[in-house]
Design a protein around this motif. Structure first.
Motif, PDB file in Angstrom:
ATOM      1  N   ASP A   1       0.831  -1.214   0.000  1.00 60.14           N
ATOM      2  CA  ASP A   1       0.000   0.000   0.000  1.00 60.14           C
ATOM      3  C   ASP A   1       0.861   1.257   0.000  1.00 60.14           C
ATOM      4  O   ASP A   1       0.605   2.203  -0.747  1.00 60.14           O
ATOM      5  N   ARG A   2       1.903   1.268   0.866  1.00 58.28           N
ATOM      6  CA  ARG A   2       2.760   2.453   0.976  1.00 58.28           C
ATOM      7  C   ARG A   2       3.516   2.733  -0.322  1.00 58.28           C
ATOM      8  O   ARG A   2       3.489   3.835  -0.855  1.00 58.28           O
TER       9      ARG A   2
ATOM     10  N   GLY B   1       2.095   8.426  -7.317  1.00 58.84           N
ATOM     11  CA  GLY B   1       2.289   9.882  -7.357  1.00 58.84           C
ATOM     12  C   GLY B   1       3.308  10.287  -8.399  1.00 58.84           C
ATOM     13  O   GLY B   1       3.225  11.373  -8.987  1.00 58.84           O
ATOM     14  N   LEU B   2       4.268   9.401  -8.666  1.00 60.46           N
ATOM     15  CA  LEU B   2       5.308   9.716  -9.660  1.00 60.46           C
ATOM     16  C   LEU B   2       4.831   9.471 -11.086  1.00 60.46           C
ATOM     17  O   LEU B   2       5.132  10.231 -11.994  1.00 60.46           O
TER      18      LEU B   2
ATOM     19  N   VAL C   1      12.409  13.009  -7.376  1.00 60.00           N
ATOM     20  CA  VAL C   1      12.940  11.666  -7.140  1.00 60.00           C
ATOM     21  C   VAL C   1      13.414  11.535  -5.686  1.00 60.00           C
ATOM     22  O   VAL C   1      13.143  10.547  -5.010  1.00 60.00           O
ATOM     23  N   SER C   2      14.104  12.575  -5.187  1.00 57.68           N
ATOM     24  CA  SER C   2      14.618  12.547  -3.806  1.00 57.68           C
ATOM     25  C   SER C   2      13.470  12.458  -2.800  1.00 57.68           C
ATOM     26  O   SER C   2      13.535  11.698  -1.831  1.00 57.68           O
TER      27      SER C   2
ATOM     28  N   ARG D   1      12.730   9.357  -0.298  1.00 56.78           N
ATOM     29  CA  ARG D   1      12.657   9.556   1.149  1.00 56.78           C
ATOM     30  C   ARG D   1      11.463   8.774   1.711  1.00 56.78           C
ATOM     31  O   ARG D   1      11.534   8.129   2.747  1.00 56.78           O
ATOM     32  N   GLU D   2      10.352   8.848   0.959  1.00 55.80           N
ATOM     33  CA  GLU D   2       9.134   8.112   1.370  1.00 55.80           C
ATOM     34  C   GLU D   2       9.336   6.598   1.255  1.00 55.80           C
ATOM     35  O   GLU D   2       8.875   5.838   2.100  1.00 55.80           O
ATOM     36  N   VAL D   3      10.030   6.169   0.183  1.00 58.34           N
ATOM     37  CA  VAL D   3      10.310   4.740  -0.013  1.00 58.34           C
ATOM     38  C   VAL D   3      11.166   4.224   1.145  1.00 58.34           C
ATOM     39  O   VAL D   3      10.911   3.164   1.718  1.00 58.34           O
ATOM     40  N   ARG D   4      12.175   5.036   1.514  1.00 53.73           N
ATOM     41  CA  ARG D   4      13.070   4.682   2.621  1.00 53.73           C
ATOM     42  C   ARG D   4      12.269   4.508   3.924  1.00 53.73           C
ATOM     43  O   ARG D   4      12.426   3.529   4.653  1.00 53.73           O
TER      44      ARG D   4
END
Length: 527
Positions: free
Chosen positions: A7-8, A15-16, A27-28, A32-35
């Motif tokens: 889900d995350r 969004g991308l 991208v950064s 950050r959200e992926v991390r």
């Protein structure tokens, strides 16, 4: 297991993909959200850091193909790195050694070693046609040896008899000797565990390894243990030297971080995953398919394989013959509902269909869960043979009796009859003379699109190959061809008319030569 992470990551990457162009700042921010999502999923910090660094390196200044938006390119890079992190290729249990091949199971107490030993033995017996001997080396845990003996009785697999007072190393030597004398192909040693890693445990494991000379040393780890699983894997690898990992409880609601971390930290492949309590619920670990599931891309190959395992070929052929004549009674509908239950129910099937993973919650909220199948089967079983063959005779008094017998009400019976009527009409149109062999035309068109040739010489219902006879690589290629041909699933529930309880049925589920994918031809083309 991966629902939260799915889900995350899904919302971040969606969004991308909607944007025309991406800046380095975009991208950064996304990374950050992926991390954060990976850390919340309990993935080890060092693994997350390496993962995001590699994605950033490839995503910033990536050569974007003309036909692909930059956002889609980033999704592809994240997917490829996820596959890399999980291990690029699936690796099975290695049996390429002189018989008897010794497999040693190691791990902490409570991780599921004994049950997994039984599952692997059953899998090797059923699929590889190997003669397997199981031996319990756990002399400490009360009833550990009895548990393995019971599993042997349950699965019909040989278990080494217990001699009271023998040490684990002596039992290991005796097991190998017994396997040689008994003509066994494989011997599986179920070693003792501890509640935590300690020196006596490691010394015992090293002694057993020295004595039995195992070809495979499989570390069994509970997928719900999170961060500690990484330290566990590292310790066992350094002291004993493992050749692969088996993750249990992958059907649980853990966050999935252990699976992502352990492979990256140890460099050892995850070979098998336990996905349920039953002895048959053990699957090979395919990194690309797991990555597809995590990113919500579905796993059509696993769906086909699951269908091929669970669908009775004779019943499927009989069903196909009836469908070709345009006949479809309530007994046929009950068979299809049972087949869907065997394949993991509505949730299991949805989770494997591309773009459908997000529908599970909506379906559950609408009351369309697996209990629905049970109620529908109960309604059909409460009917007489004549009523099942000819539902038109069901009037009010009969429905009242059926409702009392199945613990349902007239409204549910009417819904089931309406669904059956729609499916029966569809069968007539597809198989009957009026439709001019519509099924054949549809299947032939699909086969042509996927580069599978025309109708000639292709068994089954007018043109699809026998998917159950293809190996996984061919199935994967087939799935990619289907995607390239625009066979994406419908975006919303509106397209789910082909599922029981949603105004339709899965008519092709029982269809010969196309297990599990009977609804595909009706899916809309990509706009």
């Amino acid at each position: 297991m991966f629902d939260n992470l799915q889900d995350r990551l899904g919302s971040i990457l969606n969004g991308l993909t909607g944007r025309g162009a991406l800046s380095e700042a975009d991208v950064s921010a996304a990374l950050r959200e992926v991390r954060r999502a990976l850390l919340e999923a309990d993935v080890a910090l060092e693994v997350v850091r390496n993962f995001t660094d590699r994605v950033r390196e490839k995503a910033v200044g990536a050569a974007v193909l003309k036909s692909i938006k930059p956002g889609q390119m980033v999704v592809k890079i994240v997917h490829d790195e996820l596959v890399e992190m999980l291990g690029s290729e699936g690796v099975g249990v290695d049996l390429n050694a002189a018989a008897p091949v010794v497999i040693m199971m190691v791990g902490l107490q409570g991780s599921g070693k004994t049950t997994t030993t039984g599952k692997i033995a059953k899998r090797l017996t059923d699929r590889e046609r190997k003669k397997v001997l199981m031996a319990s080396l756990d002399t400490r845990r009360p009833a550990a040896q009895e548990q393995l003996r019971q599993l042997g009785v349950q699965t019909g697999i040989d278990v080494l008899p217990v001699i009271v007072g023998q040490s684990p190393t002596d039992i290991a030597s005796r097991a190998v000797q017994a396997a040689k004398l008994g003509g066994h192909d494989v011997v599986i040693l179920d070693t003792a565990g501890r509640t935590h890693i300690d020196e006596p445990l490691m010394v015992e494991m090293a002694d057993i390894k020295k004595n039995a000379k195992p070809h495979e040393i499989l570390l069994v780890a509970d997928a719900l243990t999170g961060q500690d699983a990484v330290n566990l894997a590292r310790n066992f690898d350094e002291r004993v030297g493992i050749t692969g990992l088996v993750l249990t409880r992958m059907d649980g609601d853990g966050r999935g971080g252990a699976a992502l971390s352990m492979r990256a930290v140890t460099g050892k492949p995850i070979k098998l995953i336990g996905v349920g309590e039953k002895m048959s619920e053990l699957e090979e670990f395919h990194p690309r398919r797991i990555a597809d599931r995590i990113l919500g891309m579905g796993d059509i190959v696993s769906l086909v394989e699951k269908a091929a395992e669970n669908i009775d070929a004779e019943k499927a052929a009989a069903m196909a013959a009836k469908m070709a004549k345009g006949k479809f009674d309530l007994d046929d509908l009950a068979d299809q509902l049972r087949q869907m239950q065997k394949m993991g129910g509505m949730g299991g099937i949805m989770g494997l269909m591309p773009g459908m993973s997000g529908m599970k919650d909506k379906m559950a909220a609408a009351g369309l869960n697996d209990k629905l199948f049970g109620r529908q089967i109960a309604i059909i079983q409460s009917m007489t043979k004549a009523e099942r063959a000819n539902p038109d005779i069901l009037k009010h008094s009969r429905k009242k009796r059926i409702a009392a017998g199945s613990g349902t009400d007239a409204a549910e019976i009417n819904k089931l009859l309406k669904m059956h009527r729609q499916m029966a009409d569809m069968m007539k149109a597809m198989g009957g003379k009026k439709g001019g062999g519509m099924m054949k035309q549809m299947m032939g068109g699909l086969a042509g699109k996927m580069g599978l040739g025309g109708l000639g010489g292709m068994g089954g219902m007018g043109g699809m190959p026998d998917l159950s006879s293809l190996d996984p690589k061919q199935l994967e290629a087939l799935a990619k061809q289907a995607e390239a041909a625009g066979l994406k699933p419908p975006p919303g529930l509106g397209g789910l008319g082909g599922l029981p309880g949603m105004g339709g049925g899965l008519p092709g589920l029982g269809g010969a030569k196309l297990p599990g994918l009977g609804g595909l031809p009706g899916l809309p083309k990509k706009k």
